[in-house]
Design a protein around this motif. Sequence first.
Motif, short mmCIF file in Angstrom:
data_model
loop_
_atom_site.label_atom_id
_atom_site.label_comp_id
_atom_site.label_asym_id
_atom_site.label_seq_id
_atom_site.Cartn_x
_atom_site.Cartn_y
_atom_site.Cartn_z
N LEU A 113 0.85 -1.20 0.00
CA LEU A 113 0.00 0.00 0.00
C LEU A 113 0.88 1.25 0.00
O LEU A 113 2.02 1.21 0.48
CB LEU A 113 -0.87 0.02 1.26
CG LEU A 113 -1.99 -1.00 1.36
CD1 LEU A 113 -2.72 -0.84 2.69
CD2 LEU A 113 -2.98 -0.84 0.23
N ALA A 117 -1.55 5.46 3.10
CA ALA A 117 -2.64 4.54 3.45
C ALA A 117 -2.21 3.63 4.60
O ALA A 117 -3.01 3.36 5.52
CB ALA A 117 -3.03 3.70 2.24
N ARG A 142 -5.61 -3.57 5.13
CA ARG A 142 -4.76 -3.65 3.92
C ARG A 142 -5.49 -4.40 2.81
O ARG A 142 -5.48 -3.99 1.65
CB ARG A 142 -3.46 -4.37 4.23
CG ARG A 142 -2.47 -3.57 4.98
CD ARG A 142 -1.18 -4.36 5.16
NE ARG A 142 -0.34 -3.71 6.13
CZ ARG A 142 0.19 -4.31 7.19
NH1 ARG A 142 -0.03 -5.60 7.41
NH2 ARG A 142 0.95 -3.64 8.02
N LYS A 145 -8.27 -2.29 1.34
CA LYS A 145 -7.71 -1.19 0.55
C LYS A 145 -7.20 -1.71 -0.81
O LYS A 145 -7.38 -1.05 -1.83
CB LYS A 145 -6.56 -0.50 1.29
CG LYS A 145 -7.00 0.39 2.40
CD LYS A 145 -7.75 1.56 1.84
CE LYS A 145 -7.14 2.85 2.29
NZ LYS A 145 -7.87 3.99 1.76
N ARG A 148 -10.21 -2.42 -3.15
CA ARG A 148 -10.90 -1.20 -3.63
C ARG A 148 -10.00 -0.32 -4.48
O ARG A 148 -10.48 0.52 -5.21
CB ARG A 148 -11.40 -0.39 -2.43
CG ARG A 148 -12.53 -1.07 -1.73
CD ARG A 148 -13.10 -0.21 -0.68
NE ARG A 148 -14.19 -0.90 0.02
CZ ARG A 148 -14.79 -0.43 1.06
NH1 ARG A 148 -14.41 0.72 1.60
NH2 ARG A 148 -15.76 -1.11 1.62
#
Length: 149
Positions: A113, A117, A142, A145, A148
């Motif tokens: 990431l 983030a 994680r 995220k 998405r």
Amino acid sequence: MVSAVLDPVLARRAGMTSALLGAWPEIVSGRLADTTRPQKINWPRRASEDDPFKPATLVVAAEGMAALHLQHQTGEIIQRVNAFFGFEAVDRLQLVHKAVAPAHKPPRRAAPLPREAEERLKALADGIEDEALREALIRLGRSVKRERG
């Protein structure tokens, strides 16, 4: 080098070469390549050298519905196998229902990431006292995220 070692063993025990195993995904469609595998080639016995050549039977292991799909494509698969060998080596397929081990695919590594983030996830979980729970929630964050984007 592996073929040089395996081919004599395969030829004695199964009547085929590792080249056929390697070419199997091209011989059958991609969908069938994962659920079928050639097991052996049964060559008919010849009583003498004067007996005419007779094509063999290719024994193929298949899982579940793959056997039905393979059965419907028998003629085409026999033609492709014979094209692979360069002569009419096979005239029949014999299906054996059994599990076929999937080809080993290495797991994909997830991209890390962005730093912002990652820091935000850690800040959100900072107030959780239980370390195992905090780490589990960060891993979940994680994962969410990454899905998405």
